[in-house]
Scaffold this active site. Structure first.
Site, PDB file in Angstrom:
ATOM      1  N   GLU A 108      50.266 -51.237   2.848  1.00  0.00           N
ATOM      2  CA  GLU A 108      50.469 -53.184   2.041  1.00  0.00           C
ATOM      3  C   GLU A 108      51.330 -53.302   3.340  1.00  0.00           C
ATOM      4  OE1 GLU A 108      49.564 -53.782  -0.212  1.00  0.00           O
ATOM      5  OE2 GLU A 108      49.495 -52.811  -1.896  1.00  0.00           O
ATOM      6  N   HIS A 131      58.694 -50.998  -1.634  1.00  0.00           N
ATOM      7  CA  HIS A 131      57.506 -51.306  -3.170  1.00  0.00           C
ATOM      8  C   HIS A 131      57.374 -50.056  -3.171  1.00  0.00           C
ATOM      9  CE1 HIS A 131      53.828 -52.656  -4.454  1.00  0.00           C
ATOM     10  NE2 HIS A 131      53.204 -50.896  -3.620  1.00  0.00           N
ATOM     11  N   HIS A 180      56.322 -48.225  -7.390  1.00  0.00           N
ATOM     12  CA  HIS A 180      54.787 -48.439  -8.809  1.00  0.00           C
ATOM     13  C   HIS A 180      56.223 -47.439 -10.247  1.00  0.00           C
ATOM     14  CE1 HIS A 180      51.161 -48.505  -6.670  1.00  0.00           C
ATOM     15  NE2 HIS A 180      51.837 -49.806  -6.224  1.00  0.00           N
ATOM     16  N   TYR A 212      71.646 -60.925 -18.065  1.00  0.00           N
ATOM     17  CA  TYR A 212      72.759 -62.246 -17.170  1.00  0.00           C
ATOM     18  C   TYR A 212      72.493 -60.918 -15.355  1.00  0.00           C
ATOM     19  CZ  TYR A 212      76.598 -58.386 -15.856  1.00  0.00           C
ATOM     20  OH  TYR A 212      77.201 -58.314 -15.227  1.00  0.00           O
ATOM     21  N   HIS A 224      50.235 -54.343 -10.357  1.00  0.00           N
ATOM     22  CA  HIS A 224      50.104 -53.372  -9.805  1.00  0.00           C
ATOM     23  C   HIS A 224      51.987 -53.019  -9.671  1.00  0.00           C
ATOM     24  CE1 HIS A 224      50.227 -53.188  -4.649  1.00  0.00           C
ATOM     25  NE2 HIS A 224      50.500 -51.937  -5.365  1.00  0.00           N
ATOM     26  N   TYR A 244      81.102 -63.160  -5.760  1.00  0.00           N
ATOM     27  CA  TYR A 244      81.602 -61.911  -6.348  1.00  0.00           C
ATOM     28  C   TYR A 244      81.102 -60.477  -5.182  1.00  0.00           C
ATOM     29  CZ  TYR A 244      85.438 -64.909  -8.369  1.00  0.00           C
ATOM     30  OH  TYR A 244      86.181 -66.340  -8.686  1.00  0.00           O
TER      31      TYR A 244
HETATM   32 ZN   LIG Z   1      51.258 -50.286  -4.204  1.00  0.00          ZN
END
Ligand SMILES: [Zn+2]
Length: 212
Positions: free
Chosen positions: A72, A91, A93, A112, A154, A207
Site C-alpha cells: 500500500e 493503515h 483493518h 462529538y 477494506h 485547546y
Molecule cells: Zn489494507
C-alpha cells in the site's frame, strides 16, 4: 536520525498490533523523513523487524531498501504529496472500522469525538483494488479536510503529526466505529447538530483533545 525513526516505526507497529487494531501483517505504517518517507516492509511480522528491514521511499515511489515496501506504499506517498501536515500514516483493518467500511458506511457525528478526525464526519473512501493508483485517489478524496477515513471493503487509514498521535487517532476512530456499530444494531443514530459540531471543532482547534 534515520536509525531512530526506523526503530520508532517498528515500536509503533508492534504497539498497533498489541492494541488490537490490527491482526497479523495486514496493516502498515510510515513516517515522513528528509527526502521522502520510511515504510514497513510487505508481509513481515513486526515483532521480528530490524531497523534495516524498514524501506526508505521517495515521494515518487522509488524505493531503495533491501526489503520490498508495503503493497500500500502508493497511498502513503500520495498522502505525503497532498497533505504537507502529514508526518505519520497508519493503515490497518480494525474489526469495527472494517465492518462499517464493508457496508460502505462512514461515521457521522453521532458523538462529538468524531471531530478528532478533523471534521463533522469520517468518510468512507470508494472501493478500488488494494495497491492501485485508483485506491490512492479515492483515499485522498475521502481525506479532504480530514485526518482519517474508512476504505470500502477494506479498513482504516489515518495520518497525524507524529507516530504516537497517529496511533492514538486510530484507536479513537476504532472506538467510535465500535460504538456506532452497536448503535446501528439497536436503532437509529442521533446526529449532533451542525452548529454544535462547529463549536466542538473550534474547541479542538483552540485547546486540543487530550483531556476532552
Ligand atoms: Zn489494507
Amino acid at each position: 536520525m534515520t536509525e531512530m525513526l526506523r526503530q520508532q516505526l517498528i515500536d509503533t507497529a508492534i504497539a498497533m498490533n498489541a492494541s488490537g487494531l490490527n491482526q497479523g501483517t495486514s496493516g502498515n505504517l510510515s513516517i515522513r523523513c528528509d527526502d521522502g518517507f520510511l515504510i514497513t516492509p510487505t508481509g513481515m511480522d513486526y515483532a521480528g523487524l530490524a531497523p534495516d528491514d524498514i524501506v526508505p521511499m521517495k515521494l515518487d515511489g522509488d524505493s531503495r531498501g533491501k526489503r520490498k515496501p508495503s503493497s500500500e506504499w502508493r497511498f502513503h506517498a500520495a498522502i505525503y504529496r497532498h497533505r504537507p501536515e502529514a508526518n505519520a500514516i497508519l493503515h490497518a483493518h480494525p474489526v469495527n472500522c472494517s465492518t462499517l467500511a464493508c457496508l460502505n458506511k462512514g461515521i457521522p457525528a453521532f458523538h462529538y469525538m468524531v471531530a478528532a478526525a478533523g471534521g463533522k464526519d469520517i468518510r468512507c473512501a470508494a472501493y478500488a483494488t488494494f495497491g492501485t493508483r485508483e485506491l490512492s485517489e479515492h483515499v485522498i478524496e475521502a481525506l479532504e479536510g480530514r485526518k482519517a477515513c474508512l476504505m470500502a471493503h477494506h479498513g482504516l487509514t489515518c495520518f497525524e503529526r507524529d507516530l504516537p498521535r497517529v496511533l492514538a487517532l486510530a484507536v479513537e476512530v476504532e472506538n467510535l466505529a465500535d460504538v456506532y456499530c452497536r448503535i446501528l444494531a439497536i436503532g437509529d443514530a442521533r446526529i449532533l447538530a451542525d452548529d454544535e459540531m462547529d463549536r466542538v471543532l473550534e474547541k479542538f482547534r483552540t485547546y486540543g483533545v487530550q483531556d476532552a
